[in-house]
Scaffold this motif. Sequence first.
Motif, PDB file in Angstrom:
ATOM      1  N   VAL A 115      91.858  -0.264  -0.436  1.00  0.00           N
ATOM      2  CA  VAL A 115      91.796  -1.372  -1.398  1.00  0.00           C
ATOM      3  C   VAL A 115      90.676  -1.140  -2.402  1.00  0.00           C
ATOM      4  O   VAL A 115      90.839  -1.324  -3.618  1.00  0.00           O
ATOM      5  CB  VAL A 115      91.596  -2.713  -0.662  1.00  0.00           C
ATOM      6  CG1 VAL A 115      91.307  -3.828  -1.657  1.00  0.00           C
ATOM      7  CG2 VAL A 115      92.829  -3.053   0.166  1.00  0.00           C
ATOM      8  N   SER A 116      89.502  -0.710  -1.894  1.00  0.00           N
ATOM      9  CA  SER A 116      88.367  -0.464  -2.775  1.00  0.00           C
ATOM     10  C   SER A 116      88.666   0.659  -3.761  1.00  0.00           C
ATOM     11  O   SER A 116      88.329   0.569  -4.951  1.00  0.00           O
ATOM     12  CB  SER A 116      87.139  -0.106  -1.930  1.00  0.00           C
ATOM     13  OG  SER A 116      86.035   0.218  -2.737  1.00  0.00           O
ATOM     14  N   ALA A 117      89.295   1.727  -3.285  1.00  0.00           N
ATOM     15  CA  ALA A 117      89.637   2.853  -4.165  1.00  0.00           C
ATOM     16  C   ALA A 117      90.642   2.428  -5.223  1.00  0.00           C
ATOM     17  O   ALA A 117      90.572   2.862  -6.387  1.00  0.00           O
ATOM     18  CB  ALA A 117      90.203   4.002  -3.337  1.00  0.00           C
ATOM     19  N   SER A 145      80.699   5.029  -3.209  1.00  0.00           N
ATOM     20  CA  SER A 145      81.765   4.297  -3.920  1.00  0.00           C
ATOM     21  C   SER A 145      81.944   4.803  -5.342  1.00  0.00           C
ATOM     22  O   SER A 145      82.058   4.021  -6.300  1.00  0.00           O
ATOM     23  CB  SER A 145      81.468   2.786  -3.922  1.00  0.00           C
ATOM     24  OG  SER A 145      81.407   2.285  -2.612  1.00  0.00           O
ATOM     25  N   HIS A 182      76.416   0.009   2.187  1.00  0.00           N
ATOM     26  CA  HIS A 182      75.922  -0.866   1.111  1.00  0.00           C
ATOM     27  C   HIS A 182      74.427  -1.143   1.250  1.00  0.00           C
ATOM     28  O   HIS A 182      73.737  -1.390   0.254  1.00  0.00           O
ATOM     29  CB  HIS A 182      76.755  -2.147   0.998  1.00  0.00           C
ATOM     30  CG  HIS A 182      76.550  -3.182   2.055  1.00  0.00           C
ATOM     31  ND1 HIS A 182      75.470  -4.020   2.075  1.00  0.00           N
ATOM     32  CD2 HIS A 182      77.331  -3.545   3.114  1.00  0.00           C
ATOM     33  CE1 HIS A 182      75.581  -4.860   3.102  1.00  0.00           C
ATOM     34  NE2 HIS A 182      76.679  -4.579   3.752  1.00  0.00           N
ATOM     35  N   SER A 228      91.056  -0.687  -6.463  1.00  0.00           N
ATOM     36  CA  SER A 228      90.433  -1.583  -7.443  1.00  0.00           C
ATOM     37  C   SER A 228      89.385  -0.861  -8.280  1.00  0.00           C
ATOM     38  O   SER A 228      89.202  -1.162  -9.464  1.00  0.00           O
ATOM     39  CB  SER A 228      89.807  -2.787  -6.736  1.00  0.00           C
ATOM     40  OG  SER A 228      88.792  -2.377  -5.836  1.00  0.00           O
ATOM     41  N   GLY A 229      88.686   0.106  -7.645  1.00  0.00           N
ATOM     42  CA  GLY A 229      87.643   0.821  -8.371  1.00  0.00           C
ATOM     43  C   GLY A 229      88.140   1.987  -9.192  1.00  0.00           C
ATOM     44  O   GLY A 229      87.428   2.495 -10.059  1.00  0.00           O
ATOM     45  N   GLU A 236      90.339  -1.077   4.136  1.00  0.00           N
ATOM     46  CA  GLU A 236      89.342  -1.554   3.180  1.00  0.00           C
ATOM     47  C   GLU A 236      89.036  -0.501   2.124  1.00  0.00           C
ATOM     48  O   GLU A 236      88.909  -0.805   0.931  1.00  0.00           O
ATOM     49  CB  GLU A 236      88.074  -1.948   3.943  1.00  0.00           C
ATOM     50  CG  GLU A 236      87.044  -2.681   3.131  1.00  0.00           C
ATOM     51  CD  GLU A 236      85.857  -3.092   3.987  1.00  0.00           C
ATOM     52  OE1 GLU A 236      85.122  -2.191   4.466  1.00  0.00           O
ATOM     53  OE2 GLU A 236      85.659  -4.296   4.203  1.00  0.00           O
ATOM     54  N   GLU A 237      88.926   0.747   2.557  1.00  0.00           N
ATOM     55  CA  GLU A 237      88.632   1.829   1.611  1.00  0.00           C
ATOM     56  C   GLU A 237      89.785   2.045   0.637  1.00  0.00           C
ATOM     57  O   GLU A 237      89.558   2.327  -0.541  1.00  0.00           O
ATOM     58  CB  GLU A 237      88.327   3.119   2.365  1.00  0.00           C
ATOM     59  CG  GLU A 237      87.867   4.247   1.460  1.00  0.00           C
ATOM     60  CD  GLU A 237      87.339   5.446   2.230  1.00  0.00           C
ATOM     61  OE1 GLU A 237      87.508   6.567   1.727  1.00  0.00           O
ATOM     62  OE2 GLU A 237      86.763   5.255   3.304  1.00  0.00           O
TER      63      GLU A 237
END
Length: 464
Positions: free
Chosen positions: A118-120, A388, A350, A122-123, A115-116
């Motif tokens: 993917v988040s990194a 994030s 979050h 996209s972000g 998940e991290e």
Amino acid sequence: MAQLTTSGRAPVLTFLGGTGTVTGSKFLVDGGGARLLVDAGLYQGERRWRRLNWEPPPLEPGTIDAVALSHAHLDHCGYLPALVRGGFTGPVFATSGTAQLAAIVLRDSAHLQEEEAVSARSGGWSRHDPPLPLYTAEDAERAIALFRACAYGEEIAVGEASVRFARAGHILGSASTLVRIGEASALISGDLGRSRHPLLLSRDRPPAARTVVIESTYGDRQHPDEPGDHSLMADAIRRTIKRGGSVVIPAFAVDRTEIVLLALADLQERGEIPDVPVYVDSPMALATLDVYRDPVHEQEIQVGAIERITRIGDLRTAHTAEESMRLNNPGRPSIIVSASGMATGGRVVHHLKHLLPQARNTVVLTGYQAAGTRGRALQDGEREIKISGRYVRVRAEIVSDDSFSVHADADELVAWLDELPEPPESVYVVHGEPDAAEALAARLRAEADYPVVVPRLGERVLLD
């Protein structure tokens, strides 16, 4: 670090982790025709330590014959899927409780790794292109398939060596690990529990060993005299509810969440906190609670302890991501218990992102906060923390309740050594921040008559 090789010489103990810091425990016993790795922990906290998770291992994982896990916390088992990814295929010995809990922990860790990444991606806040997980869910499942559940006291053969677990009383299934090779013996403490645990029965007396490796998480301090005194948390909850806010309690899913819920149940029953909704926002913690309820473990758990949790008046659970997100604006004063305990990952992150900027809210920290973690930053009074890739203002009240720790303090660590049937020939102090490790070592040198050493990362010592 140079590659390690098996030889026919005297058994050797190598400190591959858990030195200079309180995470990343890995101890290699090499001898008797076998290589045994005790613990395969993930580094957490400061970036300089986390980077070591990504370094090539100092030995080929395929040359390790077996792994013995002391318990299911990530800093003791979380590197195991990376070993499997690198070629390790041997058995992983653990108590039944550790095997069950570690399966939950590793699946969650792999999910967060993916998940991290993917988040990194996209972000765009990672320095790596493309950002990749340390290991995947598939790696975790392959690691879990290697588990071999063992009873406390059972003799396990690994080549000419033998392994035996003794109850450590830290979390369910936690154990100290005794390794014997001929006349040589090494007892590796793992994380030791307190003499009085809110949920578990007391730890076993340690078996005799010529070499002892002892943790030092709290090697430089004593816990409060009354382990069940949660008046600080109760006061914070009352203040927060009165001003219309919510209380966020970062808590490790394994053991700590159960202890926090037990404390909240007792506080409500005594009328010390109001009856407001208590949310458990951690599928991992809910799965862990099911393991604690398993009758197979009833001989480790205090009678009636789990049932007391059900006395919470309005206990609710958040299973889905959507249910979790709604807690960022619960609409009424609430208590949210969510992982992880040092706020390094998981759903609590979050919640902090949304609730920290509001002064009516409170964060209650419930245990040790390693250097470099968000929990330590909050504990140290930082007014902005990074989440994030962006900084968040800290206006919420921050409270630390030190009565939750189930790590042995300095007195209890010394008492465990004093319970050895005979004095060891040498003691190595590990798994602590430098000040804590050095403080415990200095105290032992002053009180005992055996060599006491704080080893360096990669250091090798003989066990003959």
